[in-house]
Design a protein around this motif. Sequence first.
Motif, PDB file in Angstrom:
ATOM      1  N   LYS A 143      12.903  -5.293 -19.386  1.00  0.00           N
ATOM      2  CA  LYS A 143      11.580  -4.956 -18.842  1.00  0.00           C
ATOM      3  C   LYS A 143      11.682  -3.837 -17.802  1.00  0.00           C
ATOM      4  CE  LYS A 143       9.568  -9.499 -19.590  1.00  0.00           C
ATOM      5  NZ  LYS A 143       9.254 -10.760 -18.911  1.00  0.00           N
ATOM      6  N   VAL A 144      12.691  -3.920 -16.929  1.00  0.00           N
ATOM      7  CA  VAL A 144      12.864  -2.877 -15.910  1.00  0.00           C
ATOM      8  C   VAL A 144      13.041  -1.521 -16.588  1.00  0.00           C
ATOM      9  CG1 VAL A 144      14.519  -1.947 -14.212  1.00  0.00           C
ATOM     10  CG2 VAL A 144      13.788  -4.324 -14.046  1.00  0.00           C
ATOM     11  N   TYR A 145      13.934  -1.439 -17.570  1.00  0.00           N
ATOM     12  CA  TYR A 145      14.251  -0.140 -18.165  1.00  0.00           C
ATOM     13  C   TYR A 145      13.141   0.367 -19.076  1.00  0.00           C
ATOM     14  CZ  TYR A 145      18.671   0.426 -15.953  1.00  0.00           C
ATOM     15  OH  TYR A 145      19.617   0.635 -14.982  1.00  0.00           O
ATOM     16  N   ILE A 146      12.465  -0.530 -19.790  1.00  0.00           N
ATOM     17  CA  ILE A 146      11.389  -0.063 -20.677  1.00  0.00           C
ATOM     18  C   ILE A 146      10.222   0.441 -19.819  1.00  0.00           C
ATOM     19  CG2 ILE A 146      10.022  -2.162 -21.092  1.00  0.00           C
ATOM     20  CD1 ILE A 146      11.202  -0.073 -23.936  1.00  0.00           C
ATOM     21  N   PHE A 147       9.975  -0.255 -18.720  1.00  0.00           N
ATOM     22  CA  PHE A 147       8.885   0.190 -17.859  1.00  0.00           C
ATOM     23  C   PHE A 147       9.238   1.532 -17.201  1.00  0.00           C
ATOM     24  CE2 PHE A 147       6.029   0.189 -14.222  1.00  0.00           C
ATOM     25  CZ  PHE A 147       4.842  -0.029 -14.889  1.00  0.00           C
ATOM     26  N   PHE A 148      10.471   1.650 -16.787  1.00  0.00           N
ATOM     27  CA  PHE A 148      10.947   2.910 -16.192  1.00  0.00           C
ATOM     28  C   PHE A 148      10.782   4.068 -17.192  1.00  0.00           C
ATOM     29  CE2 PHE A 148      14.794   5.660 -15.773  1.00  0.00           C
ATOM     30  CZ  PHE A 148      14.369   6.359 -14.652  1.00  0.00           C
ATOM     31  N   LYS A 174       0.838  -1.200   0.000  1.00  0.00           N
ATOM     32  CA  LYS A 174       0.000   0.000   0.000  1.00  0.00           C
ATOM     33  C   LYS A 174       0.873   1.250   0.000  1.00  0.00           C
ATOM     34  CE  LYS A 174      -3.628  -0.596   2.777  1.00  0.00           C
ATOM     35  NZ  LYS A 174      -4.219  -0.420   4.116  1.00  0.00           N
ATOM     36  N   SER A 175       1.981   1.191   0.735  1.00  0.00           N
ATOM     37  CA  SER A 175       2.809   2.401   0.857  1.00  0.00           C
ATOM     38  C   SER A 175       3.932   2.473  -0.195  1.00  0.00           C
ATOM     39  CB  SER A 175       3.415   2.486   2.265  1.00  0.00           C
ATOM     40  OG  SER A 175       4.224   1.361   2.460  1.00  0.00           O
ATOM     41  N   LEU A 176       4.062   1.435  -1.004  1.00  0.00           N
ATOM     42  CA  LEU A 176       5.139   1.425  -1.998  1.00  0.00           C
ATOM     43  C   LEU A 176       4.837   2.419  -3.124  1.00  0.00           C
ATOM     44  CD1 LEU A 176       7.787  -0.030  -2.765  1.00  0.00           C
ATOM     45  CD2 LEU A 176       6.407  -1.716  -3.992  1.00  0.00           C
ATOM     46  N   GLU A 177       5.806   3.301  -3.393  1.00  0.00           N
ATOM     47  CA  GLU A 177       5.599   4.240  -4.493  1.00  0.00           C
ATOM     48  C   GLU A 177       6.062   3.586  -5.790  1.00  0.00           C
ATOM     49  OE1 GLU A 177       7.331   7.910  -3.275  1.00  0.00           O
ATOM     50  OE2 GLU A 177       5.895   8.143  -1.645  1.00  0.00           O
ATOM     51  N   GLU A 178       6.429   4.392  -6.750  1.00  0.00           N
ATOM     52  CA  GLU A 178       6.762   3.837  -8.076  1.00  0.00           C
ATOM     53  C   GLU A 178       7.913   2.824  -7.994  1.00  0.00           C
ATOM     54  OE1 GLU A 178       6.909   6.797 -11.175  1.00  0.00           O
ATOM     55  OE2 GLU A 178       8.424   5.564 -12.183  1.00  0.00           O
ATOM     56  N   VAL A 179       7.711   1.694  -8.626  1.00  0.00           N
ATOM     57  CA  VAL A 179       8.724   0.634  -8.614  1.00  0.00           C
ATOM     58  C   VAL A 179       8.738  -0.005 -10.005  1.00  0.00           C
ATOM     59  CG1 VAL A 179       7.060  -1.050  -7.683  1.00  0.00           C
ATOM     60  CG2 VAL A 179       9.472  -1.425  -7.337  1.00  0.00           C
ATOM     61  N   HIS A 180       9.910  -0.539 -10.401  1.00  0.00           N
ATOM     62  CA  HIS A 180      10.023  -1.044 -11.771  1.00  0.00           C
ATOM     63  C   HIS A 180      10.444  -2.514 -11.844  1.00  0.00           C
ATOM     64  CE1 HIS A 180      10.857   3.351 -11.662  1.00  0.00           C
ATOM     65  NE2 HIS A 180       9.837   3.312 -12.468  1.00  0.00           N
ATOM     66  N   LEU A 210       5.062  -6.404 -13.895  1.00  0.00           N
ATOM     67  CA  LEU A 210       6.479  -6.039 -13.670  1.00  0.00           C
ATOM     68  C   LEU A 210       7.380  -7.277 -13.663  1.00  0.00           C
ATOM     69  CD1 LEU A 210       6.672  -3.324 -10.867  1.00  0.00           C
ATOM     70  CD2 LEU A 210       6.894  -3.042 -13.328  1.00  0.00           C
ATOM     71  N   PRO A 211       8.679  -7.099 -13.989  1.00  0.00           N
ATOM     72  CA  PRO A 211       9.598  -8.236 -13.860  1.00  0.00           C
ATOM     73  C   PRO A 211       9.869  -8.550 -12.381  1.00  0.00           C
ATOM     74  CG  PRO A 211      10.788  -6.276 -14.542  1.00  0.00           C
ATOM     75  CD  PRO A 211       9.335  -5.902 -14.517  1.00  0.00           C
ATOM     76  N   ILE A 212       9.574  -9.770 -11.991  1.00  0.00           N
ATOM     77  CA  ILE A 212       9.801 -10.214 -10.604  1.00  0.00           C
ATOM     78  C   ILE A 212      10.632 -11.482 -10.704  1.00  0.00           C
ATOM     79  CG2 ILE A 212       8.705 -10.995  -8.455  1.00  0.00           C
ATOM     80  CD1 ILE A 212       6.215  -9.375  -9.261  1.00  0.00           C
ATOM     81  N   GLU A 213      11.891 -11.397 -10.309  1.00  0.00           N
ATOM     82  CA  GLU A 213      12.791 -12.539 -10.491  1.00  0.00           C
ATOM     83  C   GLU A 213      13.491 -12.904  -9.200  1.00  0.00           C
ATOM     84  OE1 GLU A 213      13.211 -14.779 -12.521  1.00  0.00           O
ATOM     85  OE2 GLU A 213      12.433 -14.060 -14.421  1.00  0.00           O
ATOM     86  N   GLU A 214      13.978 -14.147  -9.176  1.00  0.00           N
ATOM     87  CA  GLU A 214      14.801 -14.606  -8.056  1.00  0.00           C
ATOM     88  C   GLU A 214      16.264 -14.434  -8.439  1.00  0.00           C
ATOM     89  OE1 GLU A 214      13.763 -18.667  -7.392  1.00  0.00           O
ATOM     90  OE2 GLU A 214      11.860 -18.137  -6.453  1.00  0.00           O
ATOM     91  N   GLU A 215      17.109 -14.255  -7.432  1.00  0.00           N
ATOM     92  CA  GLU A 215      18.543 -14.018  -7.703  1.00  0.00           C
ATOM     93  C   GLU A 215      19.167 -15.204  -8.443  1.00  0.00           C
ATOM     94  OE1 GLU A 215      17.666 -15.643  -5.159  1.00  0.00           O
ATOM     95  OE2 GLU A 215      19.331 -16.872  -4.488  1.00  0.00           O
ATOM     96  N   GLY A 216      18.719 -16.417  -8.126  1.00  0.00           N
ATOM     97  CA  GLY A 216      19.294 -17.611  -8.762  1.00  0.00           C
ATOM     98  C   GLY A 216      19.003 -17.650 -10.250  1.00  0.00           C
ATOM     99  N   ARG A 217      17.770 -17.320 -10.634  1.00  0.00           N
ATOM    100  CA  ARG A 217      17.398 -17.328 -12.055  1.00  0.00           C
ATOM    101  C   ARG A 217      18.166 -16.252 -12.826  1.00  0.00           C
ATOM    102  NH1 ARG A 217      12.781 -19.027 -14.470  1.00  0.00           N
ATOM    103  NH2 ARG A 217      12.275 -16.925 -15.165  1.00  0.00           N
ATOM    104  N   LEU A 218      18.538 -15.182 -12.136  1.00  0.00           N
ATOM    105  CA  LEU A 218      19.223 -14.075 -12.823  1.00  0.00           C
ATOM    106  C   LEU A 218      20.689 -14.393 -13.143  1.00  0.00           C
ATOM    107  CD1 LEU A 218      17.574 -11.066 -10.991  1.00  0.00           C
ATOM    108  CD2 LEU A 218      17.318 -11.659 -13.400  1.00  0.00           C
ATOM    109  N   THR A 219      21.161 -15.559 -12.737  1.00  0.00           N
ATOM    110  CA  THR A 219      22.500 -15.954 -13.184  1.00  0.00           C
ATOM    111  C   THR A 219      22.432 -16.446 -14.632  1.00  0.00           C
ATOM    112  OG1 THR A 219      22.190 -18.175 -12.310  1.00  0.00           O
ATOM    113  CG2 THR A 219      23.321 -16.619 -10.864  1.00  0.00           C
TER     114      THR A 219
END
Length: 220
Positions: A164-169, A92-98, A144-153
């Motif tokens: 996705k992060v940058y295009i959404f931003f 509820k309190s989270l502002e803009e996030v990418h 939004l892109p929601i990933e785990e650190e392991g998959r990001l290897t």
Amino acid sequence: MKEDKKPTIVVSRCLGFCNCRYNGDMISDKFVEKLKKYVNYITVCPEVDIGLETPRKPIRLILEKEKIELYEPHSGNVYTREMDEYSNEFFKSLEEVHGFILKGRSPSCGTKNVKLYLGKEKTIGSKKSIGLFASYAIKNYPYLPIEEEGRLTNHAIREHFLIKVYIFFKFKEVEKSNSIKELIKFHSNNKYLLMAYNRSQLKHLGQIVANDEKNILMKL
Ligand code: SF4
């Protein structure tokens, strides 16, 4: 301090920011570390934030009367209500996030393949589920892109995540400008990228932009 010209990513705090894992450890993650220069991080440790200590006894997801509970076998305590309330408040309190980078396999932060035991005893069996806090992230931000650190290897997953992060931003910047000219520019700058992801949505966006372009020309 948050810099407006960088995307904002919510990250599990144990990924290099704090020794807050159940065993008092922290995990150093090279990608999370590298990204520090280029994004604003909002760190979160749902387990510590609901008041659990570090180190602490492990908690796990269990199925009880067809409901998923966050259970600590050592004490028998159940923390589902606390985690639900915390997650509701957080989002509820989270502002803009990418985007989100969350710790895999955690009953709180894991986004995939988290063990959900079919009862209080491990021997009853288990199936795959999602961490409680992560389920709120997915529900609140399905786009939004929601990933785990392991998959990001995996470099392909990492590339998609960053795109996705940058295009959404960038799109949010256009939205804030409230300018059709900026939207047209965004559309033409990213035409091929959008085409690679979704041709029919690109067509739809093209129609919106073309209609407004005509309106602009008529007003000149
Ligand atoms: S996985 Fe999530 S809840 Fe667990 S220590 Fe890391 S940030 Fe905290």
